[in-house]
Design a protein around this motif. Structure first.
Motif, mmCIF file in Angstrom:
data_model
loop_
_atom_site.group_PDB
_atom_site.id
_atom_site.type_symbol
_atom_site.label_atom_id
_atom_site.label_comp_id
_atom_site.label_asym_id
_atom_site.label_seq_id
_atom_site.Cartn_x
_atom_site.Cartn_y
_atom_site.Cartn_z
ATOM 1 N N PHE A 133 0.849 -1.160 -0.244
ATOM 2 C CA PHE A 133 0.131 -0.114 0.008
ATOM 3 C C PHE A 133 0.849 1.294 0.147
ATOM 4 O O PHE A 133 1.727 1.443 0.937
ATOM 5 C CB PHE A 133 -0.952 0.003 1.263
ATOM 6 N N ASN A 134 0.647 2.162 -0.786
ATOM 7 C CA ASN A 134 1.429 3.329 -1.101
ATOM 8 C C ASN A 134 0.488 4.477 -0.905
ATOM 9 O O ASN A 134 -0.368 4.578 -1.538
ATOM 10 C CB ASN A 134 2.062 3.329 -2.795
ATOM 11 N N SER A 135 0.763 5.275 0.028
ATOM 12 C CA SER A 135 -0.116 6.417 0.384
ATOM 13 C C SER A 135 0.247 7.697 -0.693
ATOM 14 O O SER A 135 1.246 7.876 -1.271
ATOM 15 C CB SER A 135 0.085 7.144 1.751
ATOM 16 N N VAL A 136 -0.692 8.297 -1.000
ATOM 17 C CA VAL A 136 -0.834 9.785 -1.856
ATOM 18 C C VAL A 136 -1.013 10.858 -0.879
ATOM 19 O O VAL A 136 -2.233 10.824 -0.523
ATOM 20 C CB VAL A 136 -1.668 9.325 -3.276
ATOM 21 N N GLY A 137 -0.271 11.829 -0.924
ATOM 22 C CA GLY A 137 -0.003 12.860 -0.107
ATOM 23 C C GLY A 137 -0.523 14.137 -1.017
ATOM 24 O O GLY A 137 -0.515 14.173 -2.236
ATOM 25 N N ALA A 138 -1.179 15.195 -0.112
ATOM 26 C CA ALA A 138 -1.571 16.219 -0.699
ATOM 27 C C ALA A 138 -0.550 17.107 -0.919
ATOM 28 O O ALA A 138 0.484 17.357 -0.090
ATOM 29 C CB ALA A 138 -2.427 17.044 -0.043
ATOM 30 N N PRO A 139 -0.164 17.664 -2.205
ATOM 31 C CA PRO A 139 1.028 18.651 -2.650
ATOM 32 C C PRO A 139 0.814 19.844 -1.998
ATOM 33 O O PRO A 139 1.843 20.565 -1.900
ATOM 34 C CB PRO A 139 1.099 18.716 -3.982
ATOM 35 N N ALA A 140 -0.209 20.306 -1.539
ATOM 36 C CA ALA A 140 -0.528 21.749 -1.167
ATOM 37 C C ALA A 140 -1.811 21.856 -0.030
ATOM 38 O O ALA A 140 -2.728 20.638 -0.117
ATOM 39 C CB ALA A 140 -0.703 22.569 -2.040
ATOM 40 N N ALA A 141 -2.034 22.575 0.776
ATOM 41 C CA ALA A 141 -3.295 22.619 1.658
ATOM 42 C C ALA A 141 -4.261 23.320 0.712
ATOM 43 O O ALA A 141 -3.783 23.773 -0.329
ATOM 44 C CB ALA A 141 -2.758 23.658 2.663
ATOM 45 N N GLY A 142 -5.471 22.929 1.050
ATOM 46 C CA GLY A 142 -6.621 23.486 0.232
ATOM 47 C C GLY A 142 -7.769 22.754 0.491
ATOM 48 O O GLY A 142 -7.999 22.365 2.058
ATOM 49 N N ARG A 143 -8.824 22.817 -0.286
ATOM 50 C CA ARG A 143 -9.988 21.934 -0.141
ATOM 51 C C ARG A 143 -10.171 20.928 -1.225
ATOM 52 O O ARG A 143 -9.516 21.284 -2.375
ATOM 53 C CB ARG A 143 -11.096 23.120 -0.339
ATOM 54 N N VAL A 144 -10.556 19.720 -0.820
ATOM 55 C CA VAL A 144 -10.885 18.545 -1.892
ATOM 56 C C VAL A 144 -12.087 19.025 -2.712
ATOM 57 O O VAL A 144 -13.307 19.268 -2.353
ATOM 58 C CB VAL A 144 -10.996 17.207 -1.199
ATOM 59 N N HIS A 145 -11.884 19.393 -3.907
ATOM 60 C CA HIS A 145 -12.941 19.991 -4.869
ATOM 61 C C HIS A 145 -13.690 18.697 -5.361
ATOM 62 O O HIS A 145 -14.949 18.892 -5.309
ATOM 63 C CB HIS A 145 -12.254 20.417 -5.993
ATOM 64 N N SER A 146 -12.954 17.790 -5.649
ATOM 65 C CA SER A 146 -13.792 16.465 -6.290
ATOM 66 C C SER A 146 -12.746 15.186 -6.313
ATOM 67 O O SER A 146 -11.472 15.282 -6.310
ATOM 68 C CB SER A 146 -14.330 16.693 -7.765
ATOM 69 N N ILE A 147 -13.616 14.133 -5.884
ATOM 70 C CA ILE A 147 -12.986 12.802 -6.004
ATOM 71 C C ILE A 147 -13.604 12.095 -7.111
ATOM 72 O O ILE A 147 -14.812 11.975 -7.167
ATOM 73 C CB ILE A 147 -13.117 11.940 -4.692
ATOM 74 N N LEU A 148 -12.530 11.689 -8.119
ATOM 75 C CA LEU A 148 -12.965 11.308 -9.496
ATOM 76 C C LEU A 148 -12.985 9.635 -9.483
ATOM 77 O O LEU A 148 -13.295 9.182 -10.816
ATOM 78 C CB LEU A 148 -12.126 11.776 -10.532
ATOM 79 N N VAL A 149 -12.610 8.958 -8.598
ATOM 80 C CA VAL A 149 -12.404 7.464 -8.565
ATOM 81 C C VAL A 149 -13.224 6.807 -7.507
ATOM 82 O O VAL A 149 -13.038 7.277 -6.320
ATOM 83 C CB VAL A 149 -10.985 6.990 -8.590
ATOM 84 N N GLU A 150 -13.730 5.700 -7.738
ATOM 85 C CA GLU A 150 -14.263 5.048 -6.847
ATOM 86 C C GLU A 150 -13.492 3.945 -5.873
ATOM 87 O O GLU A 150 -12.436 3.622 -6.538
ATOM 88 C CB GLU A 150 -15.334 3.970 -7.469
ATOM 89 N N HIS A 151 -13.807 3.967 -4.768
ATOM 90 C CA HIS A 151 -13.169 3.015 -3.822
ATOM 91 C C HIS A 151 -12.886 1.508 -4.448
ATOM 92 O O HIS A 151 -14.009 1.024 -4.924
ATOM 93 C CB HIS A 151 -13.615 3.055 -2.455
ATOM 94 N N GLY A 152 -11.689 0.974 -4.604
ATOM 95 C CA GLY A 152 -11.443 -0.347 -4.970
ATOM 96 C C GLY A 152 -11.413 -0.287 -6.600
ATOM 97 O O GLY A 152 -11.257 -1.438 -7.199
#
Length: 173
Positions: A133-152
């Motif tokens: 498992f590889n974590s993906v981190g935020a490159p900057a502070a902000g607000r999550v505008h949209s999530i484009l992929v479904e879990h799994g």
């Protein structure tokens, strides 16, 4: 010399524990292994396919079908083209092909939700490759505008996973 699964796991463990090593390019016979720690500088511009001989054959990896987490909120899948990422927003891309996970475990809540304020380096999701498992981190502070992929869902290298609005963090400051 053949590179076995246990060998790959040991190499990745060494990379993970090495303090002064951020990435690794390894070629043993027909096998090419490229690995990097989250946040490390991008690797060579050549894709693995360009480095590996065309005659190389590898045993197919066993297929694992993850179960979606029951606590993960349903998200509508949207696949905007690169030009559809709004100005001044940041596209969070998959650092490697694998399986996208919104939660750290099936019974835990998602790392982030749409509209949530995030800090720089906050974990946004996980990409699973060969049971690593590889974590993906935020490159900057902000607000999550949209999530484009479904879990799994399976994702490709450089596929847009989320869009972050960094101007939301500036406005809050």
């Amino acid at each position: 010399m053949n590179l076995q699964h246990a060998d790959v796991r040991r190499i990745l463990e060494l990379l993970d524990t090495a303090e002064h090593l951020d990435s690794l390019d390894l070629r043993i016979g027909d096998v090419v292994l490229q690995a990097r720690k989250p946040g490390a500088a991008p690797m060579s511009a050549l894709p693995v396919e360009a480095l590996a001989p065309t005659t190389a054959t590898a045993a197919p990896a066993p297929s694992v079908t993850p179960e979606p987490a029951p606590t993960a909120a349903p998200v509508t899948v949207r696949s905007p083209a690169l030009s559809e990422v709004p100005d001044r927003m940041i596209a969070i891309r998959a650092p490697m092909p694998g399986t996208f996970f919104r939660t750290p475990a099936p019974t835990q809540p998602p790392f982030v939700e749409e509209g949530q304020q995030i800090e720089a380096s906050a974990t946004l999701c996980l990409i699973e490759v060969m049971k690593m498992f590889n974590s993906v981190g935020a490159p900057a502070a902000g607000r999550v505008h949209s999530i484009l992929v479904e879990h799994g869902q399976a994702v490709e290298h450089e596929q847009i996973l989320m869009i972050v609005d960094p101007t939301e963090a500036e406005a809050a400051a």
